[in-house]
Write an enzyme that holds these catalytic residues in place. Structure first.
Site, mmCIF file in Angstrom:
data_model
loop_
_atom_site.group_PDB
_atom_site.id
_atom_site.type_symbol
_atom_site.label_atom_id
_atom_site.label_comp_id
_atom_site.label_asym_id
_atom_site.label_seq_id
_atom_site.Cartn_x
_atom_site.Cartn_y
_atom_site.Cartn_z
ATOM 1 N N HIS A 54 -17.460 -32.332 -11.656
ATOM 2 C CA HIS A 54 -16.149 -31.798 -12.019
ATOM 3 C C HIS A 54 -15.643 -30.886 -10.907
ATOM 4 O O HIS A 54 -16.423 -30.395 -10.087
ATOM 5 C CB HIS A 54 -16.239 -31.009 -13.319
ATOM 6 C CG HIS A 54 -16.468 -31.862 -14.527
ATOM 7 N ND1 HIS A 54 -16.208 -31.417 -15.800
ATOM 8 C CD2 HIS A 54 -16.926 -33.136 -14.664
ATOM 9 C CE1 HIS A 54 -16.491 -32.361 -16.668
ATOM 10 N NE2 HIS A 54 -16.944 -33.427 -16.003
ATOM 11 N N GLU A 56 -14.517 -27.804 -10.818
ATOM 12 C CA GLU A 56 -15.046 -26.442 -10.766
ATOM 13 C C GLU A 56 -16.471 -26.421 -10.219
ATOM 14 O O GLU A 56 -16.813 -25.576 -9.387
ATOM 15 C CB GLU A 56 -15.012 -25.801 -12.161
ATOM 16 C CG GLU A 56 -13.629 -25.655 -12.741
ATOM 17 C CD GLU A 56 -13.152 -26.840 -13.572
ATOM 18 O OE1 GLU A 56 -12.240 -26.652 -14.392
ATOM 19 O OE2 GLU A 56 -13.679 -27.964 -13.395
ATOM 20 N N CYS A 84 -13.957 -27.122 -18.920
ATOM 21 C CA CYS A 84 -14.718 -27.721 -20.011
ATOM 22 C C CYS A 84 -15.960 -26.851 -20.261
ATOM 23 O O CYS A 84 -16.264 -25.955 -19.471
ATOM 24 C CB CYS A 84 -15.118 -29.157 -19.644
ATOM 25 S SG CYS A 84 -16.478 -29.262 -18.457
ATOM 26 N N CYS A 87 -18.387 -26.699 -17.210
ATOM 27 C CA CYS A 87 -17.848 -25.888 -16.117
ATOM 28 C C CYS A 87 -17.810 -24.416 -16.501
ATOM 29 O O CYS A 87 -18.067 -23.544 -15.663
ATOM 30 C CB CYS A 87 -16.467 -26.385 -15.718
ATOM 31 S SG CYS A 87 -16.524 -28.035 -14.975
#
Length: 157
Positions: A54, A56, A84, A87
């Site tokens: 992801h 991040e 999310c 993250c």
């Protein structure tokens, strides 16, 4: 122009540019320290076949390499979307000073990126979760923790 807005625009730019290039979903992030972008991250789940890739997490990994530190407590994170749960965990482990986000998790859900299930699962007792989880060999596993407790010159985090 507001510097915070410039950093957010960079995260948003990454989300669009890298999504169009086929790396993954429309998510971008930048790590900022002392008014300077230290790292740029973007979702590259599709291109790497890595479900943890992801934006991040990508930005955190890159910033940690640049700064030679896992402690990003003097840094801010700008991300194109509310993080999310995965993250969010990484953000807390990195100890960011501030997090700024563009879209909400509800916005993400409206285009098919719904992490509500994960938030719900976290609240449930282990035995009620959708993915079965069972503890095995706790006595043997404890040996690693005992070795950590006895380790000299360890660096806590």
């Amino acid at each position: 122009m507001n510097q915070k807005q410039e950093f957010m625009r960079e995260a948003i730019h990454l989300s669009v540019e890298k999504m169009k290039q086929g790396y993954g979903g429309p998510f971008g992030a930048v790590v900022v320290r002392n008014g300077e972008i230290i790292s740029r991250g973007f979702n590259n789940v599709l291109s790497s076949n890595d479900p943890t890739a992801h934006a991040e997490v990508d930005a955190i990994r890159k910033a940690s390499q640049v700064l030679h530190s896992f402690d990003l407590s003097d840094c801010d994170l700008y991300t194109s979307c509310e993080p999310c749960p995965m993250c969010l965990g990484a953000i807390y482990w990195a100890r960011f000073r501030n997090v700024y986000y563009g879209n909400t998790r509800q916005d993400a859900a409206s285009i098919g990126f719904d992490d509500a299930l994960i938030y719900e699962e976290i609240e449930k007792p282990i035995e009620q979760r959708k993915i079965p989880m069972q503890q095995l060999l706790p006595e043997e596993a404890m040996k690693g923790f005992e070795a950590w407790e006895q380790k000299e010159n360890k660096k806590g985090y």
